[in-house]
Design an enzyme around this catalytic site. Structure first.
Site, PDB file in Angstrom:
ATOM      1  N   THR A 163     -23.534  30.889  32.503  1.00  0.00           N
ATOM      2  CA  THR A 163     -23.914  30.494  33.990  1.00  0.00           C
ATOM      3  C   THR A 163     -24.198  28.861  34.449  1.00  0.00           C
ATOM      4  O   THR A 163     -24.536  28.049  33.250  1.00  0.00           O
ATOM      5  CB  THR A 163     -24.762  31.982  33.962  1.00  0.00           C
ATOM      6  OG1 THR A 163     -26.284  31.456  33.244  1.00  0.00           O
ATOM      7  CG2 THR A 163     -25.286  32.598  33.650  1.00  0.00           C
ATOM      8  N   ASP A 164     -24.274  28.953  35.658  1.00  0.00           N
ATOM      9  CA  ASP A 164     -24.681  28.255  35.897  1.00  0.00           C
ATOM     10  C   ASP A 164     -26.076  28.176  35.810  1.00  0.00           C
ATOM     11  O   ASP A 164     -26.938  28.846  35.452  1.00  0.00           O
ATOM     12  CB  ASP A 164     -24.820  27.630  37.242  1.00  0.00           C
ATOM     13  CG  ASP A 164     -24.675  26.577  37.538  1.00  0.00           C
ATOM     14  OD1 ASP A 164     -25.142  25.309  36.678  1.00  0.00           O
ATOM     15  OD2 ASP A 164     -23.963  25.615  38.639  1.00  0.00           O
ATOM     16  N   CYS A 165     -27.331  26.470  35.222  1.00  0.00           N
ATOM     17  CA  CYS A 165     -28.468  26.974  35.071  1.00  0.00           C
ATOM     18  C   CYS A 165     -29.437  28.044  36.465  1.00  0.00           C
ATOM     19  O   CYS A 165     -29.389  26.470  37.681  1.00  0.00           O
ATOM     20  CB  CYS A 165     -28.826  25.574  34.866  1.00  0.00           C
ATOM     21  SG  CYS A 165     -28.590  25.055  33.457  1.00  0.00           S
TER      22      CYS A 165
END
Length: 291
Positions: free
Chosen positions: A143-145
């Site tokens: 996932t993106d942060c």
């Protein structure tokens, strides 16, 4: 070394292959522009350079990001819902991702936004139907942060952290940049939202990448990259190559002879403004500094 900070290891969250069609997006300078074909060609070569050409081992793990339809405007990227038809989705925004999957990119990063109502990091359409089942992607998905937190705290698509942990693991997320999976996967199992088998599948993708990187091997494993050291990266040849690439990528527009400025006429040049001496403005907030 027993150091487990974020952004450490042999996984490189590059390249950014989003298609830039909105100049208000702050990450546009990282990409290859607005052409899907050019982006796919540049991205594929980038991945091949990072990962190497050994049949069994990765030099490093590359990552195609951000899946998908993610390119601004900046202020809305955490909650934007991209409403898009199938033709534009496939021909414009997924084209380069498919080419990098075909080139065996090891990882894909899912984006903050939603696509046709589905959050990119929990959406069955993107992750399960297209990436896993249609493209037969064999790497891992990260996932993106903070993307899972957005689903709970910003868009409200899922109402609890435990529920979003289950919603991420089930379609095919393997790793989170964040802490929801660390904190809430066990609770999701206890609430019968996940099974241990679901978690085993997610872990398998991460362990497979680590094995390709030689992280469980002995020194005599035959991994051609196991003896790489700092001087394998930062040496005179690579410094010269980086300089040459930067020079040849510059584009100078016609300007009636004003540029380039002749060195013999100017002893010094003043660069002014808020970011004139800001290192972070020049290197960006996602960068590496060799020790």
């Amino acid at each position: 070394m027993n150091r487990h900070l974020w952004y450490m290891g042999f996984t490189f969250w590059s390249p950014n292959i989003n298609i830039v069609r909105d100049p208000r997006w702050g990450r546009g300078q990282e990409t290859y522009g607005e052409d899907p074909l050019v982006t796919s060609k540049m991205g594929t070569d980038y991945v091949n350079g990072l990962q190497g050409n050994d049949a069994n081992y990765l030099k490093v793990s590359a990552c195609a990001k951000h899946l998908a339809v993610h390119s601004g405007p900046e202020a809305l990227r955490h909650n934007f819902n991209a409403v898009i038809d199938e033709k534009d989705l496939r021909e414009t925004y997924l084209y380069a991702f498919k080419k990098l999957v075909d080139a065996n990119v090891e990882a894909i990063m899912c984006a903050y936004n939603r696509v046709n109502g589905e959050p990119c990091c929990t959406g069955k359409t993107l992750i399960t139907d297209i990436v896993k089942n249609e493209w037969h992607f064999k790497g891992h998905i990260v996932t993106d942060c903070g993307a899972l937190s957005d689903i709970v705290n910003i868009t409200g698509v899922t109402t609890t952290q435990t529920a979003v942990a289950a919603a991420a693991i089930k379609p095919g997320i393997n790793l989170e940049c964040g802490d929801i999976l660390q904190q809430d996967v066990l609770a999701a199992i206890h609430q019968n939202l996940l099974t241990e088998a679901n978690v085993d599948v997610a872990l398998t993708g991460i362990l497979r990448t680590q094995m390709k990187l030689g992280m469980f091997d002995n020194d005599d494993s035959g991994n051609p990259y196991s003896r790489y050291a700092p001087d394998s990266v930062h040496n005179a040849y690579h410094v010269a190559l980086a300089r040459k690439a930067a020079q040849q990528s510059l584009v100078l527009l016609k300007n009636n002879g004003v540029l380039p400025l002749p060195k013999d006429k100017y002893e010094s040049i003043l660069v002014t403004g808020a970011n004139a001496a800001s290192l972070e403005a020049m290197v960006g907030n996602y960068h590496g500094m060799s020790g």
